[in-house]
Design an enzyme around this catalytic site. Sequence first.
Site, PDB file in Angstrom:
ATOM      1  N   GLN A  86      21.763   4.248  28.995  1.00  0.00           N
ATOM      2  CA  GLN A  86      21.258   3.709  27.123  1.00  0.00           C
ATOM      3  C   GLN A  86      20.812   4.643  26.545  1.00  0.00           C
ATOM      4  OE1 GLN A  86      20.134  -0.925  28.419  1.00  0.00           O
ATOM      5  NE2 GLN A  86      20.279  -0.153  29.888  1.00  0.00           N
ATOM      6  N   ASP A  91      18.957  10.560  25.207  1.00  0.00           N
ATOM      7  CA  ASP A  91      17.972  11.581  25.136  1.00  0.00           C
ATOM      8  C   ASP A  91      19.028  13.248  25.232  1.00  0.00           C
ATOM      9  OD1 ASP A  91      18.249  11.009  27.421  1.00  0.00           O
ATOM     10  OD2 ASP A  91      16.489  10.512  28.111  1.00  0.00           O
ATOM     11  N   HIS A 124      24.797   3.909  24.304  1.00  0.00           N
ATOM     12  CA  HIS A 124      23.752   3.501  22.276  1.00  0.00           C
ATOM     13  C   HIS A 124      24.307   5.360  21.682  1.00  0.00           C
ATOM     14  CE1 HIS A 124      21.423   0.182  24.116  1.00  0.00           C
ATOM     15  NE2 HIS A 124      22.135   0.325  23.880  1.00  0.00           N
ATOM     16  N   CYS A 177      26.347  10.240   7.196  1.00  0.00           N
ATOM     17  CA  CYS A 177      25.807   9.879   5.871  1.00  0.00           C
ATOM     18  C   CYS A 177      25.915   8.154   6.578  1.00  0.00           C
ATOM     19  CB  CYS A 177      26.328  10.497   5.268  1.00  0.00           C
ATOM     20  SG  CYS A 177      26.644   9.701   3.147  1.00  0.00           S
ATOM     21  N   CYS A 179      21.824  13.239   2.390  1.00  0.00           N
ATOM     22  CA  CYS A 179      23.022  13.511   2.735  1.00  0.00           C
ATOM     23  C   CYS A 179      23.328  14.890   1.652  1.00  0.00           C
ATOM     24  CB  CYS A 179      24.116  12.544   2.293  1.00  0.00           C
ATOM     25  SG  CYS A 179      25.789  13.699   2.700  1.00  0.00           S
ATOM     26  N   SER A 196      15.569  -1.872  32.063  1.00  0.00           N
ATOM     27  CA  SER A 196      14.872  -3.634  32.191  1.00  0.00           C
ATOM     28  C   SER A 196      16.264  -4.298  31.505  1.00  0.00           C
ATOM     29  CB  SER A 196      13.908  -3.754  30.639  1.00  0.00           C
ATOM     30  OG  SER A 196      14.540  -3.667  29.700  1.00  0.00           O
ATOM     31  N   CYS A 245      12.025   5.543  40.637  1.00  0.00           N
ATOM     32  CA  CYS A 245      13.216   5.766  40.870  1.00  0.00           C
ATOM     33  C   CYS A 245      13.505   6.865  41.736  1.00  0.00           C
ATOM     34  CB  CYS A 245      14.172   5.629  39.968  1.00  0.00           C
ATOM     35  SG  CYS A 245      13.679   6.603  38.275  1.00  0.00           S
TER      36      CYS A 245
HETATM   37  P1  OAD Z   1      12.891  -0.788  28.989  1.00  0.00           P
HETATM   38  O1  OAD Z   1      12.142   0.145  28.295  1.00  0.00           O
HETATM   39  O2  OAD Z   1      13.134  -1.353  28.641  1.00  0.00           O
HETATM   40  O3  OAD Z   1      13.466  -0.303  30.394  1.00  0.00           O
HETATM   41  C1  OAD Z   1      13.034   0.464  31.645  1.00  0.00           C
HETATM   42  C2  OAD Z   1      12.758   0.308  32.812  1.00  0.00           C
HETATM   43  O4  OAD Z   1      12.294   1.088  33.323  1.00  0.00           O
HETATM   44  C3  OAD Z   1      11.421  -0.565  33.324  1.00  0.00           C
HETATM   45  O5  OAD Z   1      11.573  -1.802  33.496  1.00  0.00           O
HETATM   46  C4  OAD Z   1      10.437   0.089  33.541  1.00  0.00           C
HETATM   47  O6  OAD Z   1       9.232  -1.417  34.829  1.00  0.00           O
HETATM   48  C5  OAD Z   1      11.552   0.726  34.156  1.00  0.00           C
HETATM   49  N1  OAD Z   1      10.595   1.720  34.802  1.00  0.00           N
HETATM   50  C6  OAD Z   1       9.603   3.117  34.119  1.00  0.00           C
HETATM   51  N2  OAD Z   1       9.496   4.223  34.362  1.00  0.00           N
HETATM   52  C7  OAD Z   1      10.380   4.292  36.011  1.00  0.00           C
HETATM   53  C8  OAD Z   1      10.054   4.573  36.450  1.00  0.00           C
HETATM   54  N3  OAD Z   1       9.907   6.014  36.809  1.00  0.00           N
HETATM   55  N4  OAD Z   1      11.021   4.871  37.463  1.00  0.00           N
HETATM   56  C9  OAD Z   1      11.450   3.256  38.049  1.00  0.00           C
HETATM   57  N5  OAD Z   1      11.427   2.558  36.971  1.00  0.00           N
HETATM   58  C10 OAD Z   1      10.600   2.628  35.711  1.00  0.00           C
HETATM   59  O7  OAD Z   1      14.376   0.693  28.769  1.00  0.00           O
HETATM   60  P2  OAD Z   1      15.660   0.285  28.253  1.00  0.00           P
HETATM   61  O8  OAD Z   1      16.313  -1.013  29.476  1.00  0.00           O
HETATM   62  O9  OAD Z   1      16.581   1.573  28.439  1.00  0.00           O
HETATM   63  O10 OAD Z   1      17.744   1.137  22.164  1.00  0.00           O
HETATM   64  O11 OAD Z   1      15.608   0.311  27.072  1.00  0.00           O
HETATM   65  C11 OAD Z   1      17.216  -0.477  26.905  1.00  0.00           C
HETATM   66  C12 OAD Z   1      17.494   0.128  24.879  1.00  0.00           C
HETATM   67  O12 OAD Z   1      15.928  -0.790  24.369  1.00  0.00           O
HETATM   68  C13 OAD Z   1      17.198   1.601  24.792  1.00  0.00           C
HETATM   69  O13 OAD Z   1      18.643   2.152  24.791  1.00  0.00           O
HETATM   70  C14 OAD Z   1      17.065   0.822  22.936  1.00  0.00           C
HETATM   71  C15 OAD Z   1      16.009  -0.121  22.650  1.00  0.00           C
HETATM   72  O14 OAD Z   1      15.787  -0.091  22.063  1.00  0.00           O
HETATM   73  C16 OAD Z   1      17.887   2.414  21.961  1.00  0.00           C
HETATM   74  O15 OAD Z   1      16.973   3.196  21.704  1.00  0.00           O
HETATM   75  C17 OAD Z   1      19.646   2.213  20.646  1.00  0.00           C
HETATM   76 ZN    ZN Z   2      26.908  11.489   1.861  1.00  0.00          ZN
END
Ligand code: OAD
Ligand code: ZN
Length: 381
Positions: free
Chosen positions: A159, A162, A179, A187, A211, A295, A335
């Site tokens: 997801q 980066d 994502h 655009c 654009c 999460s 992790c």
């Molecule tokens: P979240 O911030 O919702 O969840 C990250 C999870 O990783 C949390 O449960 C943290 O506890 C855990 N965490 C953080 N650092 C850690 C580490 N070093 N080791 C183990 N666990 C760790 O992020 P995502 O689930 O990726 O969408 O969020 C999903 C989507 O929500 C993203 O892709 C983003 C956002 O809206 C877009 O950017 C389009």
């Molecule tokens: Zn355009």
Amino acid sequence: MREHLKHDDITPQLLGTAFGINPEIQDVYGEKFYMRLLVNVVDRAHKKREKLKQYNTIDDAAALLKEKKQIMVITGAGISTSLGIPDFRSKTSGFYTKLMAQGYAEPEQVFDIFEFDENPSAFYNLAGALLPEVRTFSPTHKFISLLQDKGKLQTNYTQNIDNLEQLAGIRPAQLIQCHGSFATATCRKCEFKVRGSDIFPEMRAKQVAYCKRCTERIATKAAASTPKKQKSTIYRNRYTSDDDDDTNIDDDIPTPGVMKPDITFFGEQLPDTFFNRFTNRDCKTVDLVLVIGTSMKVAPVSDMPNHLPKQVPHIYISREPVDHVNFDIQLLGNCDDVVFELARRAGWELMHAMIPPGFQTVVEPVEGKEHHWKVFRLLDD
Ligand code: OAD
Ligand code: ZN
């Protein structure tokens, strides 16, 4: 639902409370909305995968890693936090958490496509902080590429936006960027695509990127028009003459489209490659699922476990446990430490500059949960 609602003493509102729905929702949004929500929530609960009883310990997890050959790895922002990139929802450091502290009531709206089209500057004001400035990858990225080297990685569904997976050597053929990413931008008006880095300067400067093709077209059109017409195209509605009054003065001013990085916003469909690969291929062949550093709050990724065959084991690796998805084993901690320990128990060596020589971890059971384990690094001092 039908069975329950036959009893006069159980109202839809009372039934909803059993699934965590606030009964006031019906009063606010009306019965029709409430019933649709209830059906949806009950349907979800019904489809929730069941935990497999035979897998519980970290050694079970290591044995599964050794045995299985078509592993699906689902990742989120948590696998990059050790590199200094914030996740979204962590209590103090998460990107959304920080925005809330700054007064944004609903920080997820920054990534809402309807909000973006209304007011792109809200996104551009904050987007600079999300740019992929880090040029290194974490031990967890390395672990996923180790699975690939061992011929076990079926697909890494990330997801993250980066682009660090490529840096760690995960091949595009094994990777789905659920994502999207900052690699390209499009655009919103004419769909002209550019390299993502072309709009980084505007993102860093907190200015909306427009654009170039739209801008050129507008300039060419304006140059081709007579001076009188040119004035009317720019300042007036095309369908009114210069003598008309100025009531519609803004209606048809040609403006260039706004560029949007090709990351998936709320309200946008995930890339086709996600659905094609998951439904037509991975759903049928995957033999183990590892979910790391997410999460699992954002659909459709959060729903993936519920669509896989029941016998496929699921392992969760993250700092905090989850209960809205039933995982067979939950390994809780950083992790990078967890995957190091898993690799060690599987008899593999995970080499990375962030893993010093003599590195060791401690694994502890979590009281009352036979399938939850805490993993943390043993510090020298
Ligand atoms: P979240 O911030 O919702 O969840 C990250 C999870 O990783 C949390 O449960 C943290 O506890 C855990 N965490 C953080 N650092 C850690 C580490 N070093 N080791 C183990 N666990 C760790 O992020 P995502 O689930 O990726 O969408 O969020 C999903 C989507 O929500 C993203 O892709 C983003 C956002 O809206 C877009 O950017 C389009
Ligand atoms: Zn355009």
